[in-house]
Design a protein around this motif. Structure first.
Motif, PDB file in Angstrom:
ATOM      1  N   GLY A 105       0.790  -1.218   0.000  1.00  0.00           N
ATOM      2  CA  GLY A 105       0.000   0.000   0.000  1.00  0.00           C
ATOM      3  C   GLY A 105       0.824   1.271   0.000  1.00  0.00           C
ATOM      4  O   GLY A 105       1.986   1.282   0.403  1.00  0.00           O
ATOM      5  N   ILE A 106       0.182   2.331  -0.480  1.00  0.00           N
ATOM      6  CA  ILE A 106       0.808   3.652  -0.557  1.00  0.00           C
ATOM      7  C   ILE A 106       0.148   4.561   0.468  1.00  0.00           C
ATOM      8  O   ILE A 106      -1.081   4.669   0.502  1.00  0.00           O
ATOM      9  N   GLU A 107       0.948   5.242   1.278  1.00  0.00           N
ATOM     10  CA  GLU A 107       0.399   6.162   2.272  1.00  0.00           C
ATOM     11  C   GLU A 107       0.014   7.481   1.594  1.00  0.00           C
ATOM     12  O   GLU A 107       0.870   8.174   1.069  1.00  0.00           O
ATOM     13  N   VAL A 108      -1.289   7.797   1.630  1.00  0.00           N
ATOM     14  CA  VAL A 108      -1.722   9.065   1.029  1.00  0.00           C
ATOM     15  C   VAL A 108      -2.118  10.101   2.081  1.00  0.00           C
ATOM     16  O   VAL A 108      -2.331  11.269   1.768  1.00  0.00           O
ATOM     17  N   GLY A 109      -2.250   9.650   3.329  1.00  0.00           N
ATOM     18  CA  GLY A 109      -2.592  10.611   4.381  1.00  0.00           C
ATOM     19  C   GLY A 109      -2.162  10.067   5.725  1.00  0.00           C
ATOM     20  O   GLY A 109      -1.943   8.859   5.880  1.00  0.00           O
ATOM     21  N   HIS A 110      -2.028  10.983   6.676  1.00  0.00           N
ATOM     22  CA  HIS A 110      -1.588  10.579   8.002  1.00  0.00           C
ATOM     23  C   HIS A 110      -2.180  11.555   9.010  1.00  0.00           C
ATOM     24  O   HIS A 110      -2.027  12.767   8.859  1.00  0.00           O
ATOM     25  N   ILE A 111      -2.901  11.029   9.985  1.00  0.00           N
ATOM     26  CA  ILE A 111      -3.446  11.905  11.013  1.00  0.00           C
ATOM     27  C   ILE A 111      -2.863  11.503  12.362  1.00  0.00           C
ATOM     28  O   ILE A 111      -2.548  10.331  12.589  1.00  0.00           O
ATOM     29  N   PHE A 112      -2.780  12.470  13.254  1.00  0.00           N
ATOM     30  CA  PHE A 112      -1.855  12.326  14.349  1.00  0.00           C
ATOM     31  C   PHE A 112      -2.250  13.235  15.521  1.00  0.00           C
ATOM     32  O   PHE A 112      -2.492  14.418  15.313  1.00  0.00           O
ATOM     33  N   TYR A 113      -2.337  12.688  16.685  1.00  0.00           N
ATOM     34  CA  TYR A 113      -2.567  13.513  17.890  1.00  0.00           C
ATOM     35  C   TYR A 113      -1.262  13.550  18.655  1.00  0.00           C
ATOM     36  O   TYR A 113      -0.667  12.500  18.902  1.00  0.00           O
ATOM     37  N   PHE A 114      -0.765  14.747  18.969  1.00  0.00           N
ATOM     38  CA  PHE A 114       0.521  14.777  19.666  1.00  0.00           C
ATOM     39  C   PHE A 114       0.513  15.601  20.941  1.00  0.00           C
ATOM     40  O   PHE A 114       1.574  15.965  21.455  1.00  0.00           O
ATOM     41  N   GLY A 115      -0.689  15.928  21.443  1.00  0.00           N
ATOM     42  CA  GLY A 115      -0.752  16.584  22.747  1.00  0.00           C
ATOM     43  C   GLY A 115      -0.161  17.983  22.740  1.00  0.00           C
ATOM     44  O   GLY A 115      -0.447  18.781  21.852  1.00  0.00           O
ATOM     45  N   THR A 116       0.684  18.263  23.711  1.00  0.00           N
ATOM     46  CA  THR A 116       1.160  19.639  23.886  1.00  0.00           C
ATOM     47  C   THR A 116       2.605  19.830  23.417  1.00  0.00           C
ATOM     48  O   THR A 116       3.244  20.823  23.761  1.00  0.00           O
ATOM     49  N   LYS A 117       3.102  18.887  22.618  1.00  0.00           N
ATOM     50  CA  LYS A 117       4.503  18.967  22.181  1.00  0.00           C
ATOM     51  C   LYS A 117       4.888  20.364  21.661  1.00  0.00           C
ATOM     52  O   LYS A 117       5.881  20.940  22.096  1.00  0.00           O
ATOM     53  N   TYR A 118       4.094  20.896  20.733  1.00  0.00           N
ATOM     54  CA  TYR A 118       4.465  22.206  20.157  1.00  0.00           C
ATOM     55  C   TYR A 118       3.892  23.369  20.953  1.00  0.00           C
ATOM     56  O   TYR A 118       4.538  24.405  21.087  1.00  0.00           O
ATOM     57  N   SER A 119       2.675  23.217  21.489  1.00  0.00           N
ATOM     58  CA  SER A 119       2.114  24.326  22.265  1.00  0.00           C
ATOM     59  C   SER A 119       3.000  24.599  23.473  1.00  0.00           C
ATOM     60  O   SER A 119       3.280  25.758  23.809  1.00  0.00           O
ATOM     61  N   ALA A 120       3.511  23.550  24.116  1.00  0.00           N
ATOM     62  CA  ALA A 120       4.361  23.749  25.299  1.00  0.00           C
ATOM     63  C   ALA A 120       5.706  24.374  24.906  1.00  0.00           C
ATOM     64  O   ALA A 120       6.137  25.361  25.497  1.00  0.00           O
ATOM     65  N   SER A 121       6.345  23.838  23.865  1.00  0.00           N
ATOM     66  CA  SER A 121       7.678  24.351  23.548  1.00  0.00           C
ATOM     67  C   SER A 121       7.633  25.752  22.964  1.00  0.00           C
ATOM     68  O   SER A 121       8.583  26.526  23.089  1.00  0.00           O
ATOM     69  N   LEU A 122       6.515  26.113  22.331  1.00  0.00           N
ATOM     70  CA  LEU A 122       6.432  27.452  21.730  1.00  0.00           C
ATOM     71  C   LEU A 122       5.649  28.430  22.602  1.00  0.00           C
ATOM     72  O   LEU A 122       5.356  29.550  22.202  1.00  0.00           O
ATOM     73  N   GLY A 123       5.287  27.994  23.797  1.00  0.00           N
ATOM     74  CA  GLY A 123       4.659  28.911  24.762  1.00  0.00           C
ATOM     75  C   GLY A 123       3.250  29.335  24.393  1.00  0.00           C
ATOM     76  O   GLY A 123       2.855  30.475  24.642  1.00  0.00           O
ATOM     77  N   LEU A 124       2.478  28.424  23.780  1.00  0.00           N
ATOM     78  CA  LEU A 124       1.067  28.745  23.510  1.00  0.00           C
ATOM     79  C   LEU A 124       0.242  28.391  24.743  1.00  0.00           C
ATOM     80  O   LEU A 124       0.199  27.245  25.170  1.00  0.00           O
TER      81      LEU A 124
END
Ligand code: ATP
Ligand code: MG
Length: 440
Positions: free
Chosen positions: A281-300
């Motif tokens: 199979g070929i991957e045509v899409g990818h959905i992903f929950y990653f919590g606060t990884k970026y909000s925390a590091s970027l101070g959102l």
């Protein structure tokens, strides 16, 4: 469009530098040309398909209440230093210096940028939840760009990002995108099966890859045939219906589908043998929950209903828009060429005169072309003074859903020929009935 006035280069010979059928067909039918390793120019046919796919993606994102914006391709390195990914990303990231020696990069993805944009404008829990998306070119300096647009270095992606106040909200946003994806791919006439992906940095069950079955796919996949029968466009499935979306997720989770990374022999054995589908199979899409990884590091942070500060929970949702052009061809072609599903076909009808030097044929075809165009039917009119057989061959190669063939003998008897590219069925009928069919 008249072929005589267009730019539709068709190759007679099969290109030797292409390994897989979709790449070969995209070169032969003149959809793309490579301009540097893994970088392609989109010629008129390819560009029309790309825009159709992009528009379906857009409409389904909009229906799911995601909000479109457009972020730039070039980003500043500083932003990526804040998340720690500038060094972590490695050589896939194309790093550039501007004339002032400022470090820039061509975005491989946009988590940092969207998080910082959102952070600078949003202060209160009242402004959440939100899902924002854009459809923009990305650059990843892949070690081995190959298979044409399927694994390019520059490629078009739809990437959406969700912001929620808590995990329960983030799950709802995830389920919403899950449904939007199922609908998006179904509309394109392909079956993309959601498969639980190896869990990301924070674990959990919220990561799915959408996989189209094709022998040349890069991963081994296993799924229950039920996925080929579901209709994701039924009315019972409504956005905003938390229960319904939860039910959808349960249905998807309880119907077996896995890549070799997540494959579970014991659960697979429970799928009745006649319903087991296995292949590549070929991957045509990818959905992903990653919590606060970026909000925390970027101070959102936003103020919560009770006055406390909340770090939003995020997810990201990608679709390989340009990869889909290749993936759809992998899934839909025959020995003569591409067979476009109608929703993404560059034109609906290919109009062909068998004898470009026959005045009556030309007059009739010109008139049909004018009528189809006036009725809004997208038509490619091969009006060249070429041998009929050559023109039919290139129509098969280009793969439009319908061919309308005008020949002197038929015309004298008052008929034209309508050919269905997928089934190969040909039918003789009057010009009026043919027009009626195609404009219906
Ligand atoms: P892959 O495993 O195929 O390298 P990925 O997991 O790195 O992809 P994501 O970051 O999940 O890719 O990107 C979202 C989507 O973008 C993918 O599902 C895929 O359809 C598409 N995509 C990723 N890399 C490429 C590429 N080099 N060329 C074309 N499309 C791509
Ligand atoms: Mg992926």
């Amino acid at each position: 469009m008249r072929v005589s006035r267009s730019f539709l280069p068709v190759l007679k010979e099969s290109p030797t530098d292409a390994q897989i059928v979709s790449h070969k067909l995209m070169l032969r039918a003149g959809l793309v040309r490579q301009t540097a390793a893994g970088i392609y120019a989109w010629l008129p046919i390819g560009f029309r398909v790309l825009k159709k796919i992009e528009q379906i993606v857009r409409e389904e994102q909009d229906r799911a209440s995601a909000i479109e914006l457009l972020m730039p391709t070039l980003q500043s390195a500083d932003l990526w230093r804040q998340s720690g990914r500038y060094d972590a990303y490695g050589p896939e990231m194309l790093r550039i210096k501007d004339r002032h020696e400022r470090e820039m990069l061509y975005g491989p993805t946009n988590e940092e940028m969207i998080t910082s944009l959102f952070r600078d404008e949003v202060k209160s829990y009242r402004d959440l939840p939100r899902t924002l998306y854009h459809i923009q070119w990305k650059f990843r300096d892949e070690v081995r760009p190959r298979f044409g647009v399927m694994r390019g270095r520059e490629f078009l992606m739809k990437d959406a990002y969700s912001f929620d106040l808590d995990e329960a909200g983030a799950r709802q946003s995830y389920y919403t995108q899950l449904l939007a994806y199922l609908r998006t791919f179904q509309r394109m006439g392909i079956r993309a099966v959601p498969m639980k992906a190896a869990s990301g940095p924070i674990g959990g069950d919220l990561s799915h890859e959408f996989i189209v079955l094709a022998p040349t796919g890069e991963s081994e996949v296993f799924y229950d045939a039920s996925f080929e029968e579901f209709d994701w466009h039924q009315d019972e499935l409504r956005y905003g219906d938390a229960e319904g979306l939860r039910g959808l997720f349960d249905k998807v989770s309880s119907t077996y589908a896995a890549t070799d990374e997540t494959h579970d022999e014991a659960r697979w054995a429970e799928v009745p043998a006649d319903r087991q589908r296995q292949g590549r199979g070929i991957e045509v899409g990818h959905i992903f929950y990653f919590g606060t990884k970026y909000s925390a590091s970027l101070g959102l942070k936003v103020s919560g209903a009770d006055g406390s500060m909340v770090t939003p929970e995020m997810g990201s949702y990608g679709i390989g828009v340009s990869r889909l052009v290749g993936a759809i061809i992998e899934a839909s072609h025959d020995d003569n060429g591409i067979i476009w599903p109608e929703a993404v076909a560059p034109w609906k009808v290919g109009l062909v005169t068998m004898r470009g030097d026959d005045a009556a044929s030309v007059t009739a075809a010109d008139d049909i072309y004018a009528k189809l165009t006036a009725a809004g039917v997208e038509t490619l009119y091969d009006d060249r003074d070429e041998r009929g057989g050559v023109k039919l061959g290139s129509m098969d190669l280009i793969g439009l859903p319908w061919q309308l063939i005008i020949g002197p003998r038929g015309l004298a008897a008052g008929v034209v020929e309508l050919k269905n590219r997928r089934t190969g069925e040909r039918e003789e009928l009057s010009i009026d009935s043919a027009l009626e069919r195609l404009t219906a």
